[in-house]
Design a protein around this motif. Structure first.
Motif, PDB file in Angstrom:
ATOM      1  N   VAL A 149       0.843  -1.017  -0.093  1.00  0.00           N
ATOM      2  CA  VAL A 149      -0.033  -0.096   0.135  1.00  0.00           C
ATOM      3  C   VAL A 149       1.013   1.564   0.155  1.00  0.00           C
ATOM      4  O   VAL A 149       1.934   1.029   0.596  1.00  0.00           O
ATOM      5  N   PHE A 150       0.344   2.226  -0.506  1.00  0.00           N
ATOM      6  CA  PHE A 150       0.913   3.375  -0.915  1.00  0.00           C
ATOM      7  C   PHE A 150       1.157   4.267   0.746  1.00  0.00           C
ATOM      8  O   PHE A 150       0.167   4.371   1.374  1.00  0.00           O
ATOM      9  N   ILE A 151       2.294   4.754   0.854  1.00  0.00           N
ATOM     10  CA  ILE A 151       2.443   5.534   2.462  1.00  0.00           C
ATOM     11  C   ILE A 151       1.638   6.844   2.233  1.00  0.00           C
ATOM     12  O   ILE A 151       2.293   7.567   1.585  1.00  0.00           O
ATOM     13  N   PRO A 152       0.802   7.115   2.935  1.00  0.00           N
ATOM     14  CA  PRO A 152       0.024   8.614   2.862  1.00  0.00           C
ATOM     15  C   PRO A 152       1.208   9.645   3.266  1.00  0.00           C
ATOM     16  O   PRO A 152       2.297   9.487   4.299  1.00  0.00           O
ATOM     17  N   ARG A 153       1.110  10.715   2.508  1.00  0.00           N
ATOM     18  CA  ARG A 153       2.232  11.852   2.539  1.00  0.00           C
ATOM     19  C   ARG A 153       1.795  13.090   3.214  1.00  0.00           C
ATOM     20  O   ARG A 153       0.628  13.376   2.832  1.00  0.00           O
ATOM     21  N   ALA A 183     -14.922   5.133  -0.640  1.00  0.00           N
ATOM     22  CA  ALA A 183     -13.484   4.921  -0.876  1.00  0.00           C
ATOM     23  C   ALA A 183     -13.317   3.799  -1.967  1.00  0.00           C
ATOM     24  O   ALA A 183     -13.931   2.892  -1.897  1.00  0.00           O
ATOM     25  N   VAL A 184     -12.849   4.294  -3.158  1.00  0.00           N
ATOM     26  CA  VAL A 184     -12.630   3.215  -4.400  1.00  0.00           C
ATOM     27  C   VAL A 184     -11.130   3.038  -4.367  1.00  0.00           C
ATOM     28  O   VAL A 184     -10.265   4.103  -4.664  1.00  0.00           O
ATOM     29  N   GLU A 185     -11.068   1.817  -4.517  1.00  0.00           N
ATOM     30  CA  GLU A 185      -9.586   1.099  -4.789  1.00  0.00           C
ATOM     31  C   GLU A 185      -9.469   0.050  -5.707  1.00  0.00           C
ATOM     32  O   GLU A 185     -10.532  -0.760  -5.372  1.00  0.00           O
ATOM     33  N   ASN A 187      -5.921  11.444  -4.696  1.00  0.00           N
ATOM     34  CA  ASN A 187      -4.563  11.666  -4.988  1.00  0.00           C
ATOM     35  C   ASN A 187      -4.325  10.453  -5.692  1.00  0.00           C
ATOM     36  O   ASN A 187      -3.784   9.338  -5.179  1.00  0.00           O
ATOM     37  N   PRO A 188      -4.249  10.518  -6.892  1.00  0.00           N
ATOM     38  CA  PRO A 188      -4.012   9.466  -7.865  1.00  0.00           C
ATOM     39  C   PRO A 188      -2.446   9.300  -8.200  1.00  0.00           C
ATOM     40  O   PRO A 188      -1.731  10.239  -7.854  1.00  0.00           O
ATOM     41  N   PRO A 189      -2.207   7.968  -8.934  1.00  0.00           N
ATOM     42  CA  PRO A 189      -0.953   8.255  -9.427  1.00  0.00           C
ATOM     43  C   PRO A 189      -0.566   9.095 -10.495  1.00  0.00           C
ATOM     44  O   PRO A 189      -1.241   9.143 -11.195  1.00  0.00           O
ATOM     45  N   ALA A 211       2.151   0.918  -9.379  1.00  0.00           N
ATOM     46  CA  ALA A 211       0.747   1.430  -9.702  1.00  0.00           C
ATOM     47  C   ALA A 211       0.035   2.701  -8.949  1.00  0.00           C
ATOM     48  O   ALA A 211      -0.858   3.410  -9.301  1.00  0.00           O
ATOM     49  N   ALA A 212       0.648   2.851  -7.831  1.00  0.00           N
ATOM     50  CA  ALA A 212       0.293   3.874  -6.923  1.00  0.00           C
ATOM     51  C   ALA A 212       1.069   5.337  -7.347  1.00  0.00           C
ATOM     52  O   ALA A 212       0.466   6.364  -6.795  1.00  0.00           O
ATOM     53  N   VAL A 213       1.964   5.143  -8.081  1.00  0.00           N
ATOM     54  CA  VAL A 213       3.132   6.345  -8.138  1.00  0.00           C
ATOM     55  C   VAL A 213       3.087   6.850  -9.482  1.00  0.00           C
ATOM     56  O   VAL A 213       2.629   7.923  -9.658  1.00  0.00           O
TER      57      VAL A 213
END
Ligand SMILES: C[S@@+](CC[C@H](N)C(=O)[O-])C[C@H]1O[C@@H](n2cnc3c(N)ncnc32)[C@H](O)[C@@H]1O
Length: 296
Positions: free
Chosen positions: A90-94, A153-155, A205-207, A226-228
């Motif tokens: 999972v992407f780390i929230p910034r 929330a959509v993922e 906050n998309p890639p 795919a998150a970045v």
């Protein structure tokens, strides 16, 4: 054998600095606080690690020196007023995404300061959609800030969805209003058809990093690609969200999209003409961070 905490932190700081970690002292202190089970501000009161704690600290510092993200080592991140579990997949929230959340939570205040004809009706039941939710950062921060909103929330990543569901369950347990988790492609209208024309606030906050951009090892090896990365110019997913937003938002509803700091005008240009009030927002350092607009 026990080890004095302060010299151990100094040694760890030097080791992390030698490994080019961006904030070596902060990371060494946060890892020491994690091992001791105290807030970072209480470290000044700590004298000794036990033998087991010293070994655990040394192991964590070694992993951080190998550029494993700090948040994967501690297993959590504080974001938008809530604690979220994070780890591999999972992407780390910034912190910069908190700017978008701040803007979104102030929308009701913005409405109150506008002439009556422009006030957005965001009373109880306002529908907030978070596209590409990852750990649930934006969605769960919004549910925490606006208990009477209906947050969706959509993922699409199965690994991220596992973290998202875990965090959603934990926030519900903590007393926040439950959010709705939807599995699927956020850029396909079929995924969110149930909310078509009913969304008050569309957040994402998309890639968005352009494909060829060099990134540090923490990102390259630990954030899902795919998150970045968002295609050659970083705008592949953003373009689709801009189009989709016109179907999802109710008239007067607002969209906010985080983007790369190289997208100074690119996203606002995509929004202008199709939406009203298109605006780009900068962070405190003056870097372009996210853009917003309203559905006419
Ligand atoms: C930059 S991360 C942001 C995650 C979270 N919103 C945050 O701010 O920490 C982008 C997220 O979008 C997800 N994603 C990318 N493309 C997607 C798509 N087409 N549909 C749904 N989710 C998508 C990724 O899996 C990732 O979790």
């Amino acid at each position: 054998m026990s080890a004095r905490v302060r010299p151990a932190i100094a040694e760890a700081t030097a080791r992390l600095a030698a490994a080019s970690v961006a904030s070596p002292r902060t990371d060494a202190e946060l890892l020491a606080a994690f091992v001791l089970g105290v807030p970072r501000g209480r470290l000044v009161l700590a004298d000794d690690f036990t033998g087991a704690q010293a070994a655990a600290f040394a192991a964590l510092v070694g992993r951080r020196a190998a550029r494993e993200p700090l948040q994967h080592l501690t297993g959590s991140v504080h974001f938008g007023g809530v604690d979220l579990a994070v780890g591999p997949g999972v992407f780390i929230p910034r912190p910069e995404t908190e700017l978008l959340v701040d803007w979104a939570t102030k929308i009701r205040d913005l409405g109150a300061k506008r002439p009556p004809s422009e006030i957005t009706d965001l009373g109880a039941g306002a529908v907030v959609l978070d596209l590409g939710s990852g750990s649930g950062a934006i969605a769960l921060a919004m549910a925490h800030a606006w208990p009477d909103a209906r947050v969706v929330a959509v993922e699409q990543s199965p690994a991220a969805l596992a973290w998202l569901r875990r965090n959603a369950a934990a926030r519900k347990e903590a007393g926040d209003t439950p959010i709705t988790v939807v599995e699927g492609d956020a850029t396909d209208l079929a995924t969110t058809a149930a909310w078509r024309g009913r969304v008050d606030l569309l957040l994402s906050n998309p890639p968005y990093v352009p494909d060829a951009t060099p990134v540090p090892p923490e990102v390259a090896d630990h954030d899902p690609a795919a998150a970045v990365f968002g295609g050659p110019d970083g705008l592949d997913v953003i373009r689709r969200i801009v189009t989709l937003g016109l179907d999802l938002l109710r008239p007067g509803g607002r969209v906010a999209i985080e983007h790369d700091d190289t997208h100074a005008t690119a996203v606002v240009d995509l929004l202008a003409g199709r939406y009203t009030d298109a605006a780009m927002h900068r962070d405190l350092a003056g870097r372009p961070r996210f853009s917003t607009a309203r559905r006419p």
